[in-house]
Structure formats: C-alpha cells, structure tokens
Motif scaffolding. Sequence first.
Motif, short mmCIF file in Angstrom:
data_model
loop_
_atom_site.label_atom_id
_atom_site.label_comp_id
_atom_site.label_asym_id
_atom_site.label_seq_id
_atom_site.Cartn_x
_atom_site.Cartn_y
_atom_site.Cartn_z
N ASP A 1 -9.93 10.43 2.49
CA ASP A 1 -9.05 9.53 3.22
C ASP A 1 -8.67 10.17 4.56
O ASP A 1 -7.91 11.13 4.62
CB ASP A 1 -7.80 9.26 2.37
N TYR B 1 3.31 9.36 4.59
CA TYR B 1 2.11 8.68 4.11
C TYR B 1 2.25 8.35 2.63
O TYR B 1 1.90 7.25 2.19
CB TYR B 1 0.87 9.56 4.35
N SER C 1 4.63 5.38 2.41
CA SER C 1 4.09 4.10 2.84
C SER C 1 3.05 3.60 1.85
O SER C 1 2.94 2.40 1.61
CB SER C 1 3.52 4.19 4.26
N GLN C 2 2.28 4.52 1.23
CA GLN C 2 1.33 4.08 0.21
C GLN C 2 2.05 3.59 -1.04
O GLN C 2 1.71 2.57 -1.61
CB GLN C 2 0.39 5.24 -0.17
N ASN D 1 3.15 -0.18 0.44
CA ASN D 1 1.84 -0.71 0.12
C ASN D 1 1.69 -1.00 -1.37
O ASN D 1 0.71 -1.61 -1.80
CB ASN D 1 0.79 0.33 0.56
N THR E 1 0.81 0.78 -3.80
CA THR E 1 -0.22 1.45 -4.60
C THR E 1 0.42 2.73 -5.12
O THR E 1 0.20 3.82 -4.59
CB THR E 1 -1.46 1.77 -3.76
N TYR F 1 -1.70 5.93 -6.26
CA TYR F 1 -2.28 6.66 -5.14
C TYR F 1 -1.19 7.45 -4.40
O TYR F 1 -1.39 8.62 -4.05
CB TYR F 1 -2.97 5.68 -4.20
N GLY F 2 -0.06 6.80 -4.18
CA GLY F 2 1.05 7.48 -3.52
C GLY F 2 1.48 8.73 -4.26
O GLY F 2 1.72 9.77 -3.68
#
Lengths: 296, 293
Positions: free
Chosen positions: A62, A253, A256-257, A261, A263, A266-267
């Motif tokens: 990523d 990041y 925000s993930q 967002n 998810t 993933y975060g």
Amino acid sequence: MSRKRSRNIFIATCITPAIMLFALFMVVPTFEVFRMSLYNWGGLSGNKTFIGFNNFKVLWNDMRFIQSFQNSVLLIVLVAVLTIVVAIFFASVLTKEKVFATNFFRIVFYIPNILSVVIIAGIFSAVYNPRTGLLNSILGLLNLEQLQRQWLGNQDIVIYSLAGALVWQAIGYYMVMYMSGMASIPESYYEAASLEGAGKFKQFSAITLPLIWNNLRTTLTFYIISTINLSFLLVTAMTGGGPDGSTEVFLSYMYSQAYSNSTYGYGMAIGVVVFTFSFVLAAVVSRITKREVLEF
Amino acid sequence: MKETKRINTDTLYKVFIYVALITLAITIIIPVAWVFMASIKENQEFYGNPWALPQGIHFENFREAFVEAGMGDYFLNSIIVTSLALVFLLVLALPAAYVLSRFEFVGSKFINGFIKAGLFINVSYITVPIFLMLLGWDQSLRQIFDSGFFLNNLSVLALIYAVTALPFTIFLLSSYFETLPSDFEEAANIDGAGYFRTMFSIMLPMAKPSIIIVILFNFLLFWNEYILALTLIPGDKKTLPVGLLNLLAADRAAVNYGPMYAGMVIVMLPTLILYIIVQKRLTQGMTVGGVKG
C-alpha cells in the motif's frame, strides 16, 4: 467478623472497580486491535471473515501506508533531534547561568504544553497562512520575500511545517525534564572544572551531559511515543493528511481507514504494525544509548 | 590584554543567551497573543496587514461563537465531562492506589504490573475498538428498548476518560503512598479504627499534595482531549475542542475568521488562567512521574 476477613473485604472493595473498568476499557480494546487485524471486517453491518495475515500482505504494497511510514519516521527523527538540542540548551542556560527573570522564561516556555492540539492547529494555521500568515509577513518585513512559501500547501515542505509546530509544542516540556536532572548536579563539580580551566562547552560535555544521560535516554522513548501520537492529533486537526497524502502519518492513516472508511480490520492491522514498530524502535534506541550510569 | 579578550567573549556569550531566550519567548507569546487580538477584529480587517491593531473591540465575534456556533453549549458539555471524569478518576484511583501500594495480598504483584503495563497503551490506538464496543452494546440495547445509551453519552465519555487516566494516576499516587511511614496505620489500628476509617480519615487527607497534582494534570488532559470525544460523541453533544475543530473547518471555508479566533480564546482561556495560578506546582509535579501523552 475476623480481622483477616475484613481485611480481604476492604482490599476487594478498593481495587475491584478500578481493575474491572481498566480491563474492560483498556485491556479488552487492546486485544481487540490484534484480533480485528486478522479479519476482513467492513462496514457498520459487522460482516467479518477470518483472513489470517492477508491485511498485512495488502499493507506491504500500500503506497499510502509506505508514505505515512516515511512521514512518521521523518517526523520522529526531526522532532527528537531539534527538541533535544534546543531544550538542553535552554535547560542548561536557565539552570547554570545567572539569567535575569529565569522564572518568567520557564513559565512562558511551558505554555504550549498546556494548549489543546486543536488550539495549536489553529495557531499554526494562522502562522502558516500564505496570504495573511504571520510567518510570511515577518519574512516580508525582513525583506526575505524569496523565503516566503505556501507552508501548508506545498507538498515538499508541509511535513517540515508540521515538524516546526511539534517542536514548538515540545520544547518547554522537555526543557523542564532536563532542568530537573541538571538541578541535582552539585555546583562544586563546575567550580572544580572551572578552576582547572575548562570552558563552558567542555564543562557541558564532560559534566552535564554524562550526568543527565539517563534522563535523556528516558525522554528518547517519550519522543517516539508522543511524536507518533501528537503528529496524528495535529494532522487530523490541521491538514487532514493533505495535500494529497503528503502529511499522512501512521495513526492518521489508521484512523481514516478504520473510522472514516469503515475498513476496521485493515485499520487495526495498521495499528498492530505501528505499535510493534514503536515498541521495537524504543527498545533498539534504548539499547544503543545504554551507558554505565554515573553516580554523584 | 588577555583579560579584556576574555571579558569580550563572556559578554558576547551573555548577549547570545539573551537573544536566544527572548527569541523563543517571542515565538511563543506572539502567536498566542495574536489569537487574542484577532478574536476582537472585524472580518474585513483580516484582509489587511496581520500586525495591525484591532480597529475596535468587536465582541460580536464572541456572541457569534457562543450562540450561533454553539460554543456556549459545548462549554457546558466540557465542564460536565471534565468534572465528572475527575470525580470518577479520584473515586476509582485513590482506594486502588492506596491498597496496591500498602497491602500485600495474593496477586498484588501481578495486579501492580498489570496496571503499569497500561502506561504503554496509547488512547489513539484503542479509540476505534472502544467505539465498536459501545456501538455493539447500543445495537443490542436497541433491540430491547429501541434507544441506545453508550454512544453520545457525556457520562460514558467521562468514565472512559477516567479509566484511560487510571494507570498514570495510580502510578503517581502509589509512589506517594509508598513514602508514608506505617506508624499512622498502626496507631489507627490500636485506636480501633477499621480499614475504611483509616483510609478515609487518615491516609487520604495526607495525600492531598499528590491529589492536587493529579487533578491539575488530568484537568488539562480531559479539557483538551478531542479524539475520543470526536469518535464517541457523533451527535451534537460535542465538547469544546471538537466544537472548535468544526469551527476551524467551517469558518475557513466560509472565510469568517472572527468567531473562529473567538472560539480559540474560549477553549484556551480557562487552561491559561489555571496555569498562571498553579504553574509552579505543575512544572514541579511533572518531574515526580512525567509521562507524556
């Protein structure tokens, strides 16, 4: 009721509420971070499927995560180095030199540390404003127009603008930490060194620095932990990771993930990587800076 | 000849020190003072020279911030959350710290270590799991009562603030309780005072200096905190820093600077006043057991 029994009841009453709540709101969420990182967990519907280490594999490629990694490491190094130099200088000036109004300076230097990160974001938005900002207008007054910049708009320098704000915030705190270390060094050491003809710089490197070394080492861990945390809070309040991801840091990041967002899995994988990284970095730094503790 | 040269470098060094000190002081005072000045400027004044003094005292900014931007309500919310959180914290931490530092029992070592490990847990990492946990509880509640309880609740936010501050607070209070001699408890025991009585009327009053430091630190922490407040209160019961965050974003977009700076003054004035009153205690207390958040 026996004394022994009443003692046990007393102990249980005093510690149970604190421990239960601590476990519920701090320990369980910490384990959740690790557990959730192994799931594909998206949306408020709560659909989750176990995917093992897949989140981490995705993370590896990523580009935005890699950029946030670079930004965070750059900030940690910059903020630690600049703050150490400035804070130690001012700490030694305020403890060793007979300075007029020592207290006034100490009080003023600590002020940024009591302000909310949101306030600091507001202040630095005003300072860095390209048109009516304080920094550009001072540069204009000094006839240094060629140094005027889009402090928060230019992708190449915005990370340094952030570092400036973080250092501004940190100096006072660490200065007070170092001052308390320096205050316990006996004055006679400096007198002896002075009689031997050692200059100020020699005195600093031969007496002050070795004797506050342990103090300094402890703060290195603080720099790592607090820069990761504060850069997230400042970025969220000030730039939102922009322009175009150039101020994205570790936890911004992650947030925000995970939150914006949705998810979550993933975060949380990002959280696990960051947590491990900061832990390892702190251990390594502490290892390589280990010196024999000098007694005095 | 040599003597004069020595004096010259000394004077130069002194000048250098003062220039450095004053420069740093200015870079801190000027931006903060500038915000205060900007908070009473009228909107068109922001297009001119940023160093111009305000043309008049435009208190309208504060009215706009308080009433239209809702900072008045948020101010109240912040006071509620901060004071509730401080009460929760003291109620939870004082007995726990007292027992953990002065009693040996089965598992006391383990519990001490357990709580100390909490010093390494950073709130920023666990904000989202806490949010999801509360969301889950609310969803189960909704199936029974058709209304949630845990999110958008100032008391719950205050409780979570208190719990996240527990490790540091227990650590700080324990290190104070450990220094007290055990004579007091023995005397109280001989006089027939029970454990609870001994704690409440003898040991806790003696911890007053540490309690004050705990309150000061955590007041600043709770008053300034925004990431938990932003996440756990998605509704309109915002706290001051979250309200200010919205004001920063909205007013920058609408180019309405006055109320934005007024909002900043509203958030930082209480902390500045408190700091000036107690600054000595705060910077001394920090060295007792400073952990930076």
